[in-house]
Design a protein around this motif. Structure first.
Motif: not given
Length: 152
Positions: A60-70, A72-81
């Motif tokens: 739960a403590f690491a979840l906000p950071r992981r959500i923000e990283e995901t 950021a990857k979606l916005e930069s195009g590094d991650l495709r859904l």
């Protein structure tokens, strides 16, 4: 810990007034009393419960950071859904097949009109060839439609 939260969710889904802690309280008190007597079962159970609680807290403590990283990857195009729907895929295949059969029908009709015009103007042997080609295309269209209807 996960099992307890699952039971809580199921209970609340069935009854909005369900309170798992009220039901579990007598058993927890009994376990704590056994722990005071140094019962091996209660110490193992409480140790496992503590370990799972710590693991859930870390997650739960690491979840906000992981959500923000995901994000950021979606916005930069590094991650495709990619989302796939079997129903949509089936409908698109059917539309494609029906479009293809429409093209077969147009080509077959064009050859049929050509065969008719050739026959009217006395070109019998060319009319027979054009008619055979028309029958091939129109037959392909009928087989394609029949196969599409059989599948769906």
């Amino acid at each position: 810990m996960r099992a307890l939260s699952t039971l809580e969710g199921i209970g609340r889904g069935l009854d909005a007034n369900f309170n798992f802690l009220e039901i579990a309280k007598p058993y927890a008190v009994m376990l704590m009393d056994n722990n005071k007597n140094n019962s091996p079962l209660s110490s193992v159970l409480l140790g496992e419960l503590g370990r799972q609680a710590a693991q859930a807290g870390n997650s739960a403590f690491a979840l906000p950071r992981r959500i923000e990283e995901t994000i950021a990857k979606l916005e930069s195009g590094d991650l495709r859904l990619r989302v796939r729907s079997q129903e949509t895929d089936r409908i698109l295949r059917r539309i494609s097949t029906l479009g293809q059969s429409g093209i077969y029908g147009v080509v077959g009709s064009a050859f049929l009109i050509t065969a008719t015009l050739l026959l009217i103007h006395g070109w019998t042997w060319l009319a027979v060839i054009a008619g055979a080609i028309a029958l091939f295309w129109l037959g392909s269209m009928v087989r394609l439609i029949a196969r599409t209807e059989r599948i769906h």
